[in-house]
Motif scaffolding. Structure first.
Motif, PDB file in Angstrom:
ATOM      1  N   CYS A 314       0.855  -1.189   0.000  1.00 41.36           N
ATOM      2  CA  CYS A 314       0.000   0.000   0.000  1.00 41.36           C
ATOM      3  C   CYS A 314       0.896   1.247   0.000  1.00 41.36           C
ATOM      4  O   CYS A 314       1.809   1.343   0.819  1.00 41.36           O
ATOM      5  N   CYS A 317       0.426   2.967   3.802  1.00 39.92           N
ATOM      6  CA  CYS A 317       0.887   2.328   5.044  1.00 39.92           C
ATOM      7  C   CYS A 317       2.008   1.318   4.823  1.00 39.92           C
ATOM      8  O   CYS A 317       2.547   0.780   5.783  1.00 39.92           O
ATOM      9  N   CYS A 331      -7.460   0.261   0.818  1.00 38.37           N
ATOM     10  CA  CYS A 331      -6.508  -0.590   1.537  1.00 38.37           C
ATOM     11  C   CYS A 331      -7.196  -1.164   2.775  1.00 38.37           C
ATOM     12  O   CYS A 331      -7.778  -0.419   3.571  1.00 38.37           O
ATOM     13  N   HIS A 333      -5.789  -2.384   5.299  1.00 38.69           N
ATOM     14  CA  HIS A 333      -5.008  -2.103   6.510  1.00 38.69           C
ATOM     15  C   HIS A 333      -5.286  -0.690   7.028  1.00 38.69           C
ATOM     16  O   HIS A 333      -5.543  -0.500   8.200  1.00 38.69           O
ATOM     17  N   CYS A 334      -5.217   0.304   6.134  1.00 42.06           N
ATOM     18  CA  CYS A 334      -5.293   1.687   6.608  1.00 42.06           C
ATOM     19  C   CYS A 334      -6.456   2.478   6.011  1.00 42.06           C
ATOM     20  O   CYS A 334      -6.673   3.630   6.369  1.00 42.06           O
TER      21      CYS A 334
END
Ligand SMILES: [Zn+2]
Ligand SMILES: [Zn+2]
Length: 527
Positions: A314, A317, A331, A333-334
């Motif tokens: 990404c 992040c 994303c 994750h973030c």
């Protein structure tokens, strides 16, 4: 001259056979080259490297090689692109032929003896079609000409397809002009106004298959030694080349050896759809040293499939994105918004990272070995011994190469000698200095021959390693100029005995993954 034979897998007979030449010590080889309508990709690199290494090995064994690789410079895809850009097909063809040549040069490919272009061989192509018609092997229909497959009983031998399978349910568009669906075009009628050429049968363009038969015959004769190309060309392209050439010349053999290379797979199905199904050579060389790519291509046997894994992080992040997540907009994750174009720039290839490290290790070892030899000028009288007959490393390497160009085996043969040389170079004391000098000298000599056969490790190690370091720094997002500036500042602080400031700069560099290498007159750095 007598030379040890090379075993080469032959697709036609389906077995490894000793490579023999029609003319003693002269190998005549034809390789199907690119259709030049777009950037060349890794499949092109793979198709070029197997014949390239064969030529290099043959030359090492004192065999003269005539190596022909064609350029298809007129074709539907070229015409389509030209129309889209509003230019003539020759503009597209010369642009991408030039770019292909540049890519091949960067990858260390030898320039072929001849690079015939289709548009320069239209006379031979028309003559071959006429001869096929007069022999009853081809027929004209509404301005096009087709090869009559039923008239060539050997059709299907190379690809191991039975003629009856080809006749029934051939996966081709039904065409009223053809006597049989398996018949293929030698000349294709086109509308007036489209880019094309006059012929006895009408205005049109040559079929792709006849081009290779005509150009190979023109430059190498009706029968030659090796025909190379990708496995995807076995059927129908090479099958058709055989039918045309043997049909027209009445010969029983077109190429004595058929050499086919495997595909490049982008991590199979796992590859994100956003990236399309290929990366251009230029995109890859923007990230990695050309020798890393070349080493990677040679690390797998040329007939095996080559998997190129990809890795995407990404941009926000820096977390790894799973293949499924790469096609999403967000994303996991973030929560950052993801754009396909940006993600394409973030793609890294773990296989090339590893190859990059291994090439650097070879160069570092050669550099250390040369430094060692330079530091022992008194031993120069040993040169006669140093340059003696090749032994050990080179002969095992060449043996592996002679066994169907087993480059992966040949590269692994090098790993033990490299460990030994490094051990020897790190041993400061003890041992016989003369013997050590001889071993290191032999190693440097052998690696010159190994490098010439592989098309690798031929550059000055200092030049190579510095460029590679800078490219690697750029790949991980480091500003090389800024690093050089910090390194110089720290050296100035040290000279001025400002230890606190020098240490602060060193800590900053360490946090950037930079390792300093202090010398007597200045600092260098590595990652
Ligand atoms: Zn071809
Ligand atoms: Zn993220």
């Amino acid at each position: 001259m007598d030379h040890p034979s090379i075993l080469l897998f032959d697709t036609f007979s389906g077995e490894k056979r000793p490579l023999a030449f029609i003319e003693p010590d002269h190998c005549r080889m034809y390789c199907c080259g690119p259709t030049v309508y777009d950037e060349s990709h890794l499949g092109h690199a793979r198709a070029a490297i197997a014949p390239d290494v064969l030529v290099r090995l043959l030359r090492h064994l004192n065999v003269r090689v005539t190596y022909v690789r064609n350029i298809t410079d007129i074709d539907d895809k070229i015409v389509n692109r030209a129309q889209a850009e509003g230019v003539g097909p020759e503009v597209i063809a010369s642009r991408y032929a030039e770019r292909y040549a540049e890519d091949m040069e960067r990858l260390g490919m030898l320039v072929p003896s001849e690079e015939p272009r289709v548009t320069a061989h239209l006379g031979e192509i028309r003559e071959m079609i006429e001869a096929l018609i007069s022999k009853g092997l081809a027929y004209a229909a509404e301005g096009s000409v087709y090869f009559r497959v039923a008239s060539f009983p050997e059709y299907g031998r190379l690809s191991k397809r039975r003629p009856e399978d080809l006749m029934v349910g051939a996966r081709v568009e039904p065409d009223a002009r053809k006597e049989n669906p398996a018949d293929f075009a030698l000349w294709k009628a086109i509308e007036p106004g489209e880019p094309g050429f006059d012929s006895p049968w009408g205005y049109g363009r040559p079929g792709w298959h006849i081009e290779c038969s005509a150009m190979s015959t023109c430059l190498l004769g009706p029968t030659f030694d090796v025909h190379a190309g990708g496995m995807d060309l076995i059927f129908p392209h090479h099958e058709n080349e055989i039918a045309q050439a043997q049909g027209v010349h009445g010969t029983s053999t077109y190429a004595k050896h058929w050499m086919h290379n495997g595909f490049v797979n982008f991590a199979g199905e796992k590859m994100s759809k956003s990236f399309g199904n290929f990366f251009s050579i230029r995109e890859v060389l923007h990230l990695y040293a050309a020798e890393a790519l070349r080493f990677f291509l040679l690390s797998i046997h040329y007939r095996s499939g080559l998997n190129l894994d990809t890795e995407v992080r990404c941009p926000a992040c820096k977390m790894l994105l799973l293949p499924e997540a790469q096609d999403q907009n967000v994303c996991s994750h973030c929560g950052a918004h993801l754009q396909a174009e940006e993600l394409r720039r973030q793609v890294r290839f773990p296989g090339l990272e590893e190859a990059d490290d291994r090439v650097a290790y070879v160069y570092e070892t050669i550099r250390k070995a040369r430094t060692f030899l330079d530091a022992h000028p008194g031993e120069a009288e040993l040169n006669g011994v140093v340059l003696g007959p090749p032994q050990g490393l080179l002969s095992s390497f060449v043996d592996a190469m002679r066994d169907d160009l087993n480059t992966s085996q040949a590269l692994s043969v090098l790993s033990e000698p490299f460990k030994e040389i490094n051990r020897l170079l790190h041993t400061k004391k003890g041992g016989d200095a003369h013997a050590r000098y001889r071993v290191v000298g032999q190693f440097v000599e052998d690696m010159r021959s190994v490098g010439a056969i592989l098309g690798l490790f031929l550059e000055d190690p200092d030049v190579y390693l510095e460029r590679r370091r800078n490219q690697k720094a750029a790949r991980i997002g480091l500003d090389v100029d800024r690093v050089n500036e910090l390194v110089a500042q720290r050296w100035a602080c040290r000279t001025a005995q400002d230890w606190a400031q020098a240490d602060a700069i060193r800590d900053e560099l360490t946090s950037l993954q930079v390792t300093l290498l202090d010398g007597p007159t200045g600092s260098d750095w590595t990652l």
